[in-house]
Scaffold this motif. Structure first.
Motif, short mmCIF file in Angstrom:
data_model
loop_
_atom_site.label_atom_id
_atom_site.label_comp_id
_atom_site.label_asym_id
_atom_site.label_seq_id
_atom_site.Cartn_x
_atom_site.Cartn_y
_atom_site.Cartn_z
N ASP A 1 0.82 -1.07 0.18
CA ASP A 1 -0.02 0.02 -0.24
C ASP A 1 0.89 1.16 0.09
OD1 ASP A 1 0.73 0.81 2.77
OD2 ASP A 1 -0.95 -0.35 3.22
N GLU B 1 3.34 1.41 2.95
CA GLU B 1 4.36 0.60 2.99
C GLU B 1 5.49 1.02 1.63
OE1 GLU B 1 1.90 -3.26 4.26
OE2 GLU B 1 1.96 -2.72 2.12
N ARG C 1 -5.06 8.13 2.01
CA ARG C 1 -4.63 7.04 1.11
C ARG C 1 -3.68 6.24 1.51
NH1 ARG C 1 -9.19 6.45 -1.92
NH2 ARG C 1 -8.02 6.55 -4.18
N GLY D 1 -3.43 3.43 3.02
CA GLY D 1 -3.81 2.06 3.14
C GLY D 1 -4.09 1.66 1.68
N HIS D 2 -3.89 2.39 0.87
CA HIS D 2 -4.67 1.79 -0.66
C HIS D 2 -3.36 1.45 -1.57
CE1 HIS D 2 -8.03 4.30 0.55
NE2 HIS D 2 -9.02 3.63 -0.40
N ARG D 3 -3.59 0.58 -2.05
CA ARG D 3 -2.52 0.05 -2.98
C ARG D 3 -2.54 0.74 -4.22
NH1 ARG D 3 -2.69 -6.72 -2.51
NH2 ARG D 3 -2.16 -6.80 -0.57
N GLU E 1 -5.24 1.21 -6.60
CA GLU E 1 -6.55 1.76 -6.22
C GLU E 1 -6.45 3.41 -6.22
OE1 GLU E 1 -7.99 -1.46 -3.01
OE2 GLU E 1 -6.15 -0.11 -2.39
N GLN F 1 -0.68 8.38 -7.47
CA GLN F 1 0.65 7.56 -7.62
C GLN F 1 1.86 8.29 -7.65
OE1 GLN F 1 0.35 3.93 -10.03
NE2 GLN F 1 -1.66 4.39 -10.51
#
Length: 238
Positions: A107, A110, A142, A144-146, A149, A155
């Protein structure tokens, strides 16, 4: 070693890079000289094939050089072993790529904390710093979003957060708005300028966008592996 207030952050002296294919040789960088000061926002422009990406790769130590030397924070990058150079990059440099290069199974938090973990920052501290940096780039909600997503602009903001989270002296950005529409590109550049001012890192970015190039504090123009113009548009922070 770190630079003092009146010392340059990076000095490239007569840097030469030659690509060899069979019997052919292409001089990508031709005895190029460049000095970058702490806190500068430098745009690098020029036609395709002029050596812009090669310049970033050689000055960051991602590619070897065939002549000259590169000093970063007073240390000769190519006098180091591969291991020393990799460690120096991890401590002193951040990277923003056109293609984002985020790890899809991780995510946002991470992805951002990864450079910290690689240099031995404890996991809890790394997570706290990653979340704080995501907040600075406007993505606190955001974390926790991969990547799949997130929008392209989101991004790229994650990529910028990852590049800045370790407090590097210099950030290298290769066409950071190349995959974004004009509105998203403007937002990303506004973010880079704000972070450059607030965080104090030097940012060296390659761009084909005249608007971006001419809005930078300094514009360097390349042709055939050489610097043909160097325009200071705002005083360097020294």
């Amino acid at each position: 070693m770190t630079t003092t207030a009146n010392e340059p952050l990076l000095v490239a002296e007569s840097v030469t890079k030659v690509y060899r294919t069979g019997q052919q040789e292409v001089v990508a960088l031709d005895e190029l000289n460049l000095t970058v000061w702490r806190g500068e926002l430098v745009a690098v422009m020029g036609p395709s094939g002029s050596g812009k990406t090669t310049l970033l790769n050689c000055l960051s130590g991602l590619d070897d050089i065939d002549g000259g030397r590169v000093l970063v924070e007073g240390r000769d990058l190519f006098a180091m072993s591969d291991h020393e150079r990799t460690a120096h990059r991890a401590r002193s440099m951040g990277f923003v790529f056109q293609s984002f290069n985020l790890i899809p199974v991780l995510d946002a938090a991470e992805n951002v904390e990864l450079p910290l973990l690689l240099v031995g920052v404890p996991a809890r501290e790394a997570r706290e710093r990653a979340v704080a940096m995501l907040d600075k780039v406007g993505l606190a909600g955001r974390a926790g979003h991969r990547p799949n997503e997130l929008s392209g602009g989101e991004q790229q903001r994650v990529t910028i957060a990852r590049a800045l989270v370790a407090g590097p002296a210099v950030v290298w950005a290769d066409e950071p708005t190349g995959n974004l529409d004009s509105a998203m590109a403007a937002q990303v550049m506004d973010l880079l300028r704000r972070l450059n001012e607030d965080e104090g890192q030097a940012i060296v970015l390659v761009t084909h966008d005249d608007g971006i190039g001419h809005s930078a504090g300094r514009l360097v123009t390349m042709r055939d592996g050489r610097l043909i113009r160097d325009e200071i548009r705002a005083p360097a922070m020294r």
